[in-house]
Design a protein around this motif. Structure first.
Motif, PDB file in Angstrom:
ATOM      1  N   ALA A 166      43.580  42.590  37.979  1.00 38.99           N
ATOM      2  CA  ALA A 166      42.561  43.060  38.939  1.00 38.99           C
ATOM      3  C   ALA A 166      41.341  43.467  38.112  1.00 38.99           C
ATOM      4  O   ALA A 166      40.052  43.372  38.497  1.00 38.99           O
ATOM      5  CB  ALA A 166      42.994  44.134  39.694  1.00 38.99           C
ATOM      6  N   CYS A 167      41.755  44.050  36.840  1.00 37.66           N
ATOM      7  CA  CYS A 167      40.387  44.287  35.956  1.00 37.66           C
ATOM      8  C   CYS A 167      39.761  43.159  35.693  1.00 37.66           C
ATOM      9  O   CYS A 167      38.530  43.188  35.717  1.00 37.66           O
ATOM     10  CB  CYS A 167      40.879  45.051  34.591  1.00 37.66           C
ATOM     11  SG  CYS A 167      41.694  46.658  34.986  1.00 37.66           S
ATOM     12  N   SER A 168      40.147  42.352  35.328  1.00 34.99           N
ATOM     13  CA  SER A 168      39.644  40.857  34.844  1.00 34.99           C
ATOM     14  C   SER A 168      38.790  40.445  36.075  1.00 34.99           C
ATOM     15  O   SER A 168      37.658  39.918  35.912  1.00 34.99           O
ATOM     16  CB  SER A 168      40.536  39.717  34.317  1.00 34.99           C
ATOM     17  OG  SER A 168      41.318  39.338  35.378  1.00 34.99           O
ATOM     18  N   LEU A 169      39.283  40.515  37.235  1.00 38.50           N
ATOM     19  CA  LEU A 169      38.751  39.945  38.514  1.00 38.50           C
ATOM     20  C   LEU A 169      37.411  40.728  38.722  1.00 38.50           C
ATOM     21  O   LEU A 169      36.227  40.210  39.257  1.00 38.50           O
ATOM     22  CB  LEU A 169      39.401  39.866  39.620  1.00 38.50           C
ATOM     23  CG  LEU A 169      40.727  38.788  39.571  1.00 38.50           C
ATOM     24  CD1 LEU A 169      41.544  38.826  40.753  1.00 38.50           C
ATOM     25  CD2 LEU A 169      40.273  37.484  39.658  1.00 38.50           C
ATOM     26  N   THR A 170      37.522  42.065  38.707  1.00 35.54           N
ATOM     27  CA  THR A 170      36.480  43.040  38.541  1.00 35.54           C
ATOM     28  C   THR A 170      35.237  42.908  37.774  1.00 35.54           C
ATOM     29  O   THR A 170      34.231  42.962  38.224  1.00 35.54           O
ATOM     30  CB  THR A 170      36.862  44.593  38.448  1.00 35.54           C
ATOM     31  OG1 THR A 170      38.093  44.812  39.341  1.00 35.54           O
ATOM     32  CG2 THR A 170      35.890  45.670  38.856  1.00 35.54           C
ATOM     33  N   ILE A 171      35.643  42.350  36.497  1.00 32.08           N
ATOM     34  CA  ILE A 171      34.398  41.800  35.725  1.00 32.08           C
ATOM     35  C   ILE A 171      33.521  40.797  36.351  1.00 32.08           C
ATOM     36  O   ILE A 171      32.580  40.519  36.071  1.00 32.08           O
ATOM     37  CB  ILE A 171      35.037  41.538  34.223  1.00 32.08           C
ATOM     38  CG1 ILE A 171      35.640  42.703  33.691  1.00 32.08           C
ATOM     39  CG2 ILE A 171      33.854  40.907  33.419  1.00 32.08           C
ATOM     40  CD1 ILE A 171      34.876  43.716  33.228  1.00 32.08           C
ATOM     41  N   GLY A 172      34.326  40.080  37.080  1.00 32.21           N
ATOM     42  CA  GLY A 172      33.765  38.653  37.783  1.00 32.21           C
ATOM     43  C   GLY A 172      32.521  39.131  38.614  1.00 32.21           C
ATOM     44  O   GLY A 172      31.809  38.451  39.004  1.00 32.21           O
ATOM     45  N   PHE A 173      32.477  40.319  39.131  1.00 33.11           N
ATOM     46  CA  PHE A 173      31.359  41.006  40.115  1.00 33.11           C
ATOM     47  C   PHE A 173      30.066  40.737  39.376  1.00 33.11           C
ATOM     48  O   PHE A 173      29.186  40.549  39.875  1.00 33.11           O
ATOM     49  CB  PHE A 173      31.723  42.542  40.256  1.00 33.11           C
ATOM     50  CG  PHE A 173      30.654  43.208  41.081  1.00 33.11           C
ATOM     51  CD1 PHE A 173      30.761  43.404  42.228  1.00 33.11           C
ATOM     52  CD2 PHE A 173      29.408  43.667  40.681  1.00 33.11           C
ATOM     53  CE1 PHE A 173      29.849  43.983  43.244  1.00 33.11           C
ATOM     54  CE2 PHE A 173      28.519  44.394  41.090  1.00 33.11           C
ATOM     55  CZ  PHE A 173      28.625  44.510  42.517  1.00 33.11           C
ATOM     56  N   TRP A 174      29.937  40.625  38.157  1.00 32.76           N
ATOM     57  CA  TRP A 174      28.622  40.503  37.274  1.00 32.76           C
ATOM     58  C   TRP A 174      28.572  38.972  37.009  1.00 32.76           C
ATOM     59  O   TRP A 174      27.703  38.705  36.058  1.00 32.76           O
ATOM     60  CB  TRP A 174      28.791  41.301  36.236  1.00 32.76           C
ATOM     61  CG  TRP A 174      28.455  43.101  36.448  1.00 32.76           C
ATOM     62  CD1 TRP A 174      27.530  43.325  36.868  1.00 32.76           C
ATOM     63  CD2 TRP A 174      29.738  43.733  36.057  1.00 32.76           C
ATOM     64  NE1 TRP A 174      27.932  44.908  37.091  1.00 32.76           N
ATOM     65  CE2 TRP A 174      29.303  45.352  36.667  1.00 32.76           C
ATOM     66  CE3 TRP A 174      30.783  43.645  35.621  1.00 32.76           C
ATOM     67  CZ2 TRP A 174      30.035  46.321  36.573  1.00 32.76           C
ATOM     68  CZ3 TRP A 174      31.527  44.847  35.551  1.00 32.76           C
ATOM     69  CH2 TRP A 174      31.050  46.016  36.194  1.00 32.76           C
ATOM     70  N   GLY A 175      29.285  38.102  37.354  1.00 29.44           N
ATOM     71  CA  GLY A 175      29.195  36.877  37.170  1.00 29.44           C
ATOM     72  C   GLY A 175      29.372  36.475  35.623  1.00 29.44           C
ATOM     73  O   GLY A 175      28.899  35.550  35.200  1.00 29.44           O
TER      74      GLY A 175
END
Length: 572
Positions: A166-175
């Motif tokens: 989930a942490c790694s996916l949250t980083i994806g918020f910034w593309g």
């Protein structure tokens, strides 16, 4: 006795318990290596030596009493605030509507508070390693303790890889174009470094994480009130109760409320974690722990009920943004975006990331302490009880680290299915854990009464009393039945065995563990008879006369307080 005789006794005691050392003052590297050796009785030192060297003794099992009061209070207030509030509440709003949010979280909060009060009474009296996992064995019976303890351990060990992904996916918020596995590796190493710093590292990290989350929620609440009152300018204008009228307070009737009800229970999972700190709390546990647990009341009122009320005013339940995934579907982020504020969504995404790291950090602590407790009770392999000289349960860390490697499926397109089934294994853990706390408290009180004892001898008596635990246990059984219903007949879907087991597999898992231990131990007693329950061993305050004198002085001081002072003492 002469000084030379005293010195000889100290020297003899040290020789008996401590391993031989090659140098009187070992090097820093040697001390570092020795710190990983198994903890022995007071690390081979007498009480006098510990006092002279200003060292804190290890409690039974080798854990250290290093967690400070401020850390415990922050863990109780903000420790379990995570994706349940920041992300899952959006799905609950979309499923049930704003009124369902308040009904679901309100009812869950009522029995959670009773559960936490029951735990406060038990941990202040018996501040033992494993806390409620130990109480289940002691006050119910060993097979129940085995099933509940292992289910709770499974819950935390599965949470770690889920939070890392989930942490790694949250980083994806910034593309970000960086491979998710790289972020998983960074967060994986960070969490274990924090825990290898001992409970001091865990406590300080949770203190900082909790402060950030609390500040963020308070800031959001202030912003939300401004936005509701039309502070976003002419673009949105006055919002008020517009979304309560259209699309309305409810979206799916009774089943929608029930679904929210269950989501609320999972969102508050981990609240009981402060009970696991009982054996590692600095200071007097009968004062420190109940005071910390009382803070749960404010977290419920301010950080859940107030915040979710404001979210219900700001975000319509039919918003398409709530159908997304990860932080993008957070109702907090959606509310800020709808308000036309461009910078804050990114800032709040950082808060979501911190919340995920906090739960990941807590998962290692929760699993390692639970597994040590199970091993000490003979309900897990003995090697899992290994605690080193710094009070670190290394075998628990190792198992958690191995299971945590599952997080590297982040690079696989099948990660969703993998984690759905992992979570299903312990998906009902929260219900069984809270129910076990209540039942343990009920049976403790019944044994106390049967043996002609009085609650006045308790260091702390639950504010909700015996009947509060009865209420909470009864409601938890109802919630379990409702979970079975919505698993068998899911909202908006036809009955599906895959959906059923994804949502209810935890129930059969606990049943198999319980029956398996019964068969293995050949102990077919349903519950330990009340007259056989030991309600004295393990008390931190063994001097009853001194305890009663202290309690009498505290009651007298409370009676002399003005009205507002009494209110403050009751609440804080």
């Amino acid at each position: 006795m002469s000084n030379s005789s005293t010195d000889s006794m100290i020297k003899a005691e040290s020789t008996t318990f401590s391993p031989a050392t090659t140098t009187e003052n070992p090097s820093g590297w040697q001390s570092f290596k020795d710190s990983f050796k198994r903890a022995e009785a007071k690390e081979g030192k007498s009480a006098l030596q510990l006092e002279e060297q200003n060292e804190k003794p290890a409690v039974e099992g080798g854990l250290k009493q290093n967690l400070k009061t401020r850390q415990l209070q922050m863990i109780s207030i903000g420790g379990a605030i995570g994706t349940g509030l920041f992300v899952a509440s959006g799905k609950a709003l979309q499923t049930g509507g704003p009124a369902s949010l308040l009904i679901g979280w309100g009812i869950v909060s009522s029995y959670l508070y009773c559960t936490m009060q029951a735990m406060a009474e038990l941990v202040s009296l018996f501040p033992v390693s494993g806390s409620f996992a130990t109480y289940a064995t002691r006050f119910v019976e060993p097979s129940w303790g085995f099933a509940v303890g292992w289910n709770y351990a499974l819950f935390w060990v599965v949470v770690l890889p889920m939070e890392l992904v989930a942490c790694s996916l949250t980083i994806g918020f910034w593309g970000s174009d960086i491979n998710p596995v790289a972020w998983v590796t960074i967060f994986y190493v960070l969490i274990f470094v924090l825990n290898l710093c001992g409970n001091k590292g865990f406590g300080e990290a949770e203190f900082v994480f909790s402060v950030i989350k609390i500040i963020a929620i308070i800031g959001f609440n202030i912003l939300a009130i401004i936005l509701i009152c039309g502070g976003a300018g002419e673009q949105n204008g006055f919002i008020g109760a517009k979304y309560w009228k259209d699309p309305g307070p409810f979206t799916a009737g009774a089943k929608g409320v029930v679904t929210v009800f269950i989501t609320a229970t999972y969102s508050l999972a981990g609240t009981e974690l402060v009970g696991l700190t009982a054996a590692e709390a600095e200071g007097n546990p009968r004062i420190v722990l109940p005071k910390a647990i009382k803070q749960v009341f404010y977290r419920i009122i301010v950080f859940y009920m107030l915040t979710l009320t404001l979210v219900g005013f700001l975000v319509p339940s039919n918003s398409k943004d709530l159908l997304g995934s990860g932080a993008n579907a957070s109702p907090f982020v959606v509310a800020i975006k709808n308000g036309g504020i461009k910078v804050l969504p990114s800032i709040f995404n950082v808060v979501v990331l911190i919340a995920l790291l906090s739960i990941g950090n807590a998962s290692v602590f929760g699993f390692s302490r639970t597994i040590v407790s199970l091993a000490e009770q003979g309900l897990a392999p003995s090697f899992l009880s290994y605690v080193d000289r710094k009070g670190r349960p290394l075998m628990g860390f190792l198992v958690s680290a191995i299971v945590g490697l599952i997080s590297f499926v982040a690079a696989s397109p099948k990660q969703g299915k993998v984690f759905a089934w992992l979570l299903a294994l312990s998906g009902l853990s929260t219900l069984f854990t809270w129910f076990s706390i209540c039942i343990s408290h009920i049976r403790f009180r019944m044994a106390l009464s049967l043996q002609g004892r009085n609650i006045t001898e308790l260091p702390y008596a639950a504010q909700t009393g015996f009947w509060g635990s009865v209420y909470a246990a009864a409601i938890l059984v109802v919630v379990l039945c409702l979970q079975f219903w919505v698993s068998l007949f899911p909202l908006g879907q036809s009955p599906d065995p895959v959906v059923f087991f994804e949502n209810f597999l935890g129930g059969p898992v606990v049943l198999v563990m319980y029956l398996g231990h019964k068969i293995y131990s050949r102990n077919f007693t349903i519950v330990t008879p009340l007259h056989e329950l030991d309600i004295d061993s393990g008390r931190r305050d063994s001097d009853q006369e001194k305890l009663q004198q202290e309690l009498a002085e505290e009651r007298e001081a409370y009676a002399n307080l003005p009205f507002l002072g009494k209110v403050r003492a009751f609440l804080f």
